[in-house]
Design a protein around this motif. Structure first.
Motif, PDB file in Angstrom:
ATOM      1  N   TYR A 140      12.485   0.025  -1.501  1.00 47.74           N
ATOM      2  CA  TYR A 140      12.192  -0.029  -2.833  1.00 47.74           C
ATOM      3  C   TYR A 140      13.110  -0.894  -3.719  1.00 47.74           C
ATOM      4  O   TYR A 140      13.008  -1.463  -4.641  1.00 47.74           O
ATOM      5  CB  TYR A 140      11.784   1.246  -3.662  1.00 47.74           C
ATOM      6  CG  TYR A 140      10.455   1.723  -2.911  1.00 47.74           C
ATOM      7  CD1 TYR A 140       9.492   1.778  -3.628  1.00 47.74           C
ATOM      8  CD2 TYR A 140      10.422   2.268  -1.689  1.00 47.74           C
ATOM      9  CE1 TYR A 140       8.179   2.463  -3.802  1.00 47.74           C
ATOM     10  CE2 TYR A 140       9.198   3.009  -1.293  1.00 47.74           C
ATOM     11  CZ  TYR A 140       8.240   2.809  -2.094  1.00 47.74           C
ATOM     12  OH  TYR A 140       6.817   3.558  -1.660  1.00 47.74           O
ATOM     13  N   MET A 141      14.554  -0.672  -3.374  1.00 45.20           N
ATOM     14  CA  MET A 141      15.607  -1.313  -4.144  1.00 45.20           C
ATOM     15  C   MET A 141      16.561  -1.752  -3.253  1.00 45.20           C
ATOM     16  O   MET A 141      16.662  -1.627  -1.911  1.00 45.20           O
ATOM     17  CB  MET A 141      16.172  -0.055  -5.056  1.00 45.20           C
ATOM     18  CG  MET A 141      15.466   0.461  -6.006  1.00 45.20           C
ATOM     19  SD  MET A 141      16.241   1.952  -7.027  1.00 45.20           S
ATOM     20  CE  MET A 141      17.196   0.870  -8.115  1.00 45.20           C
ATOM     21  N   GLY A 142      17.438  -2.653  -3.760  1.00 37.57           N
ATOM     22  CA  GLY A 142      18.434  -3.391  -3.420  1.00 37.57           C
ATOM     23  C   GLY A 142      18.156  -4.855  -2.909  1.00 37.57           C
ATOM     24  O   GLY A 142      17.342  -5.246  -3.737  1.00 37.57           O
ATOM     25  N   ARG A 166       9.346   5.254 -10.835  1.00 33.28           N
ATOM     26  CA  ARG A 166       8.223   5.117 -11.382  1.00 33.28           C
ATOM     27  C   ARG A 166       8.018   3.651 -11.537  1.00 33.28           C
ATOM     28  O   ARG A 166       8.921   2.848 -12.292  1.00 33.28           O
ATOM     29  CB  ARG A 166       7.830   5.581 -12.633  1.00 33.28           C
ATOM     30  CG  ARG A 166       7.577   7.182 -12.285  1.00 33.28           C
ATOM     31  CD  ARG A 166       6.042   7.478 -12.000  1.00 33.28           C
ATOM     32  NE  ARG A 166       5.837   8.853 -11.783  1.00 33.28           N
ATOM     33  CZ  ARG A 166       5.009   9.566 -11.060  1.00 33.28           C
ATOM     34  NH1 ARG A 166       4.214   8.532 -10.405  1.00 33.28           N
ATOM     35  NH2 ARG A 166       4.947  10.699 -10.712  1.00 33.28           N
ATOM     36  N   GLY A 167       6.905   2.647 -11.280  1.00 36.46           N
ATOM     37  CA  GLY A 167       6.979   1.322 -11.569  1.00 36.46           C
ATOM     38  C   GLY A 167       7.490   0.554 -10.890  1.00 36.46           C
ATOM     39  O   GLY A 167       7.173  -0.684 -10.665  1.00 36.46           O
ATOM     40  N   VAL A 168       8.361   0.956  -9.436  1.00 36.81           N
ATOM     41  CA  VAL A 168       9.077   0.122  -8.685  1.00 36.81           C
ATOM     42  C   VAL A 168       8.100   0.153  -7.310  1.00 36.81           C
ATOM     43  O   VAL A 168       7.779   0.886  -6.925  1.00 36.81           O
ATOM     44  CB  VAL A 168      10.531   0.683  -8.517  1.00 36.81           C
ATOM     45  CG1 VAL A 168      11.168  -0.238  -7.321  1.00 36.81           C
ATOM     46  CG2 VAL A 168      11.222   0.973  -9.873  1.00 36.81           C
ATOM     47  N   GLN A 196       0.817  -1.398  -0.069  1.00 37.93           N
ATOM     48  CA  GLN A 196      -0.067  -0.093   0.066  1.00 37.93           C
ATOM     49  C   GLN A 196       0.908   1.393  -0.035  1.00 37.93           C
ATOM     50  O   GLN A 196       0.400   2.395   0.028  1.00 37.93           O
ATOM     51  CB  GLN A 196      -0.855   0.217   1.280  1.00 37.93           C
ATOM     52  CG  GLN A 196      -1.768  -1.240   1.464  1.00 37.93           C
ATOM     53  CD  GLN A 196      -2.649  -1.416   0.211  1.00 37.93           C
ATOM     54  OE1 GLN A 196      -3.420  -0.440  -0.307  1.00 37.93           O
ATOM     55  NE2 GLN A 196      -2.939  -2.826  -0.553  1.00 37.93           N
ATOM     56  N   ALA A 197       1.991   1.225  -0.022  1.00 34.16           N
ATOM     57  CA  ALA A 197       2.992   2.327   0.112  1.00 34.16           C
ATOM     58  C   ALA A 197       3.103   3.047  -1.401  1.00 34.16           C
ATOM     59  O   ALA A 197       2.741   2.398  -2.229  1.00 34.16           O
ATOM     60  CB  ALA A 197       4.365   1.875   0.362  1.00 34.16           C
ATOM     61  N   PRO A 198       3.028   4.491  -1.211  1.00 31.89           N
ATOM     62  CA  PRO A 198       2.912   5.225  -2.297  1.00 31.89           C
ATOM     63  C   PRO A 198       4.034   4.825  -3.428  1.00 31.89           C
ATOM     64  O   PRO A 198       5.219   4.476  -2.986  1.00 31.89           O
ATOM     65  CB  PRO A 198       2.969   6.661  -1.984  1.00 31.89           C
ATOM     66  CG  PRO A 198       3.736   6.489  -0.750  1.00 31.89           C
ATOM     67  CD  PRO A 198       3.418   5.211   0.206  1.00 31.89           C
TER      68      PRO A 198
END
Length: 151
Positions: free
Chosen positions: A87-89, A61-63, A53-55
């Motif tokens: 979001y990454m890693g 974008r798209g991640v 549900q995180a924005p």
């Protein structure tokens, strides 16, 4: 007997796929706004955040977030803690959540980045330990698949 072996392999693979399909829930707080967010971590007044549900972030974008993150930062002798969805890693260092990435900089700055996805709320305090039941199940599953593939 061959049909049973094929079904067992299919069930094991399905279980592995289902485990990775679920979203993760993480603690989301900052110690500069809430002292309970620091170490020792006190989640008694915090609600856990569903990362699905995180924005969406403007610069990503798209991640979608797939992990939890804990950042421990020391700036001019003062410790700050940040917990959120990541979001990454990748989890931990080379997939090992027991280890965190550490960075130092000029002007007395120290940062420690910890990422995890082993369980909901894994970005709480302390290093995460492997779940013994999960390790045993994984070992059994690999052994069973290897046994059936040999025969």
């Amino acid at each position: 007997m061959k049909a049973f072996e094929n079904r067992l392999v299919a069930v094991v693979l399905l279980c592995c796929a289902l485990q990775t399909a679920y979203g993760i829930k993480c603690w989301d707080c900052r110690s500069d706004n809430d002292p309970k967010c620091g170490d020792p971590f006190d989640n008694s007044t915090l609600a856990i955040t569903d990362c699905q549900q995180a924005p969406e972030l403007d610069h990503l974008r798209g991640v979608r977030p797939t992990m939890c993150r804990k950042i421990r930062q020391k700036v001019h002798g003062e410790w700050r803690y940040f917990r959120s969805c990541a979001y990454m890693g990748e989890p931990g260092i080379e997939g090992d959540e027991r280890f965190c990435l550490m960075r130092t900089g000029s002007y007395n700055i120290f940062m420690e980045f910890c990422t995890c996805n082993s369980k909901d709320g894994c970005n709480g305090a302390g290093l995460q330990k492997s779940n013994l039941l999960a390790v045993l199940f994984g070992t059994f599953s690999v052994g069973a698949v290897a046994h059936f593939l040999r025969h």
